[in-house]
Enzyme design. Sequence first.
Site, PDB file in Angstrom:
ATOM      1  N   SER A  39      -1.208  -1.113  -2.396  1.00  0.00           N
ATOM      2  CA  SER A  39      -2.509  -0.816  -3.026  1.00  0.00           C
ATOM      3  C   SER A  39      -2.524  -1.196  -4.508  1.00  0.00           C
ATOM      4  CB  SER A  39      -2.850   0.667  -2.871  1.00  0.00           C
ATOM      5  OG  SER A  39      -1.836   1.474  -3.447  1.00  0.00           O
ATOM      6  N   GLY A  40      -1.324  -1.269  -5.119  1.00  0.00           N
ATOM      7  CA  GLY A  40      -1.250  -1.632  -6.538  1.00  0.00           C
ATOM      8  C   GLY A  40      -0.649  -0.548  -7.423  1.00  0.00           C
ATOM      9  N   LYS A  41      -0.206   0.552  -6.834  1.00  0.00           N
ATOM     10  CA  LYS A  41       0.339   1.681  -7.612  1.00  0.00           C
ATOM     11  C   LYS A  41       1.458   1.254  -8.560  1.00  0.00           C
ATOM     12  CE  LYS A  41       2.045   3.813  -3.972  1.00  0.00           C
ATOM     13  NZ  LYS A  41       1.716   2.840  -2.946  1.00  0.00           N
ATOM     14  N   SER A  42       2.471   0.599  -7.993  1.00  0.00           N
ATOM     15  CA  SER A  42       3.660   0.242  -8.778  1.00  0.00           C
ATOM     16  C   SER A  42       3.320  -0.750  -9.874  1.00  0.00           C
ATOM     17  CB  SER A  42       4.730  -0.378  -7.879  1.00  0.00           C
ATOM     18  OG  SER A  42       4.999   0.471  -6.817  1.00  0.00           O
ATOM     19  N   SER A 109       2.959   9.132  -1.104  1.00  0.00           N
ATOM     20  CA  SER A 109       2.688  10.586  -1.040  1.00  0.00           C
ATOM     21  C   SER A 109       1.445  10.874  -0.193  1.00  0.00           C
ATOM     22  CB  SER A 109       2.568  11.181  -2.447  1.00  0.00           C
ATOM     23  OG  SER A 109       1.774  10.414  -3.320  1.00  0.00           O
TER      24      SER A 109
HETATM   25  S1  ADX Z   1       6.258   8.214   0.797  1.00  0.00           S
HETATM   26  O1  ADX Z   1       5.335   8.177   1.947  1.00  0.00           O
HETATM   27  O2  ADX Z   1       7.469   8.989   1.107  1.00  0.00           O
HETATM   28  O3  ADX Z   1       5.594   8.683  -0.427  1.00  0.00           O
HETATM   29  P1  ADX Z   1       7.375   6.056  -0.753  1.00  0.00           P
HETATM   30  O4  ADX Z   1       6.334   5.823  -1.793  1.00  0.00           O
HETATM   31  O5  ADX Z   1       8.599   6.822  -1.147  1.00  0.00           O
HETATM   32  O6  ADX Z   1       6.687   6.690   0.561  1.00  0.00           O
HETATM   33  O7  ADX Z   1       7.899   4.646  -0.215  1.00  0.00           O
HETATM   34  C1  ADX Z   1       6.963   3.715   0.240  1.00  0.00           C
HETATM   35  C2  ADX Z   1       7.570   2.313   0.333  1.00  0.00           C
HETATM   36  O8  ADX Z   1       8.520   2.239   1.389  1.00  0.00           O
HETATM   37  C3  ADX Z   1       6.485   1.311   0.675  1.00  0.00           C
HETATM   38  O9  ADX Z   1       5.981   0.706  -0.491  1.00  0.00           O
HETATM   39  C4  ADX Z   1       7.176   0.311   1.549  1.00  0.00           C
HETATM   40  O10 ADX Z   1       7.723  -0.717   0.748  1.00  0.00           O
HETATM   41  C5  ADX Z   1       8.336   1.049   2.156  1.00  0.00           C
HETATM   42  N1  ADX Z   1       8.179   1.477   3.563  1.00  0.00           N
HETATM   43  C6  ADX Z   1       9.141   1.314   4.518  1.00  0.00           C
HETATM   44  N2  ADX Z   1       8.773   1.877   5.668  1.00  0.00           N
HETATM   45  C7  ADX Z   1       7.537   2.419   5.477  1.00  0.00           C
HETATM   46  C8  ADX Z   1       6.629   3.153   6.312  1.00  0.00           C
HETATM   47  N3  ADX Z   1       6.918   3.441   7.575  1.00  0.00           N
HETATM   48  N4  ADX Z   1       5.449   3.559   5.771  1.00  0.00           N
HETATM   49  C9  ADX Z   1       5.161   3.277   4.503  1.00  0.00           C
HETATM   50  N5  ADX Z   1       5.970   2.593   3.657  1.00  0.00           N
HETATM   51  C10 ADX Z   1       7.160   2.165   4.125  1.00  0.00           C
END
Ligand code: ADX
Length: 204
Positions: A39-42, A109
């Site tokens: 989405s562009g967060k990072s 999140s």
């Molecule tokens: S969170 O849901 O636990 O908040 P977090 O932000 O740490 O996720 O990590 C997301 C990143 O993990 C994504 O940007 C993507 O690169 C990677 N990723 C790997 N597997 C998944 C998945 N099943 N769903 C979403 N992101 C994933």
Amino acid sequence: MTQKSTDVVWQDREITRRCREQVLGQRGCVVWFTGLSGSGKSTIAARLEHRLNRSGRAVYYLDGDNLRHGLCSDLHFAPADRRENIRRVGEVALLFAEAGVITLAAFISPYREDRERIRERAGKGRFFEVHVSTPVSVCEARDVKGLYARARAGEIPNFTGISAPYEAPENAELTLDTTDLSLDECVDRVANFLLERIRPEPVP
Ligand code: ADX
């Protein structure tokens, strides 16, 4: 008999957050970026960190992908893992804010309740939620990391927006849809929002 966490007593300290903030000349806070993968967060958080650092602020950016290499390397993407991931990184973000740092956190999140818990723990005026609301169709069309294609092919289970839920914030301080907003515009909006809110509290 296993020991309980209630056997541990909270230790008060002589140096308070206010003392630390006085040294830094700013107010510590958490700026929490939430939204789908891609989405562009990072990108926004990284550029904002750069801008705030260049303007002399103590700022630190906690990134979802990076923390999953260390602190959270034992966690996967099932709902309970995500909850624990956000609980841990939320606690880290709160410690940074307590140290007086402007803390940028970029994590999908997906659960509202988890984000709200961090907001409550941060206290009033210390937690700002930025919803990067770029729709899944746009994130998937970009597919910067190729993960959406793999999720569609069934290679990645529990993929947010495809096979796992995302609960959008109801009261985010800011909402940014990067479909039409440029990176500079997004960074400007967050930086302008923070301007007045990171002034240190006057010493009584
Ligand atoms: S969170 O849901 O636990 O908040 P977090 O932000 O740490 O996720 O990590 C997301 C990143 O993990 C994504 O940007 C993507 O690169 C990677 N990723 C790997 N597997 C998944 C998945 N099943 N769903 C979403 N992101 C994933």
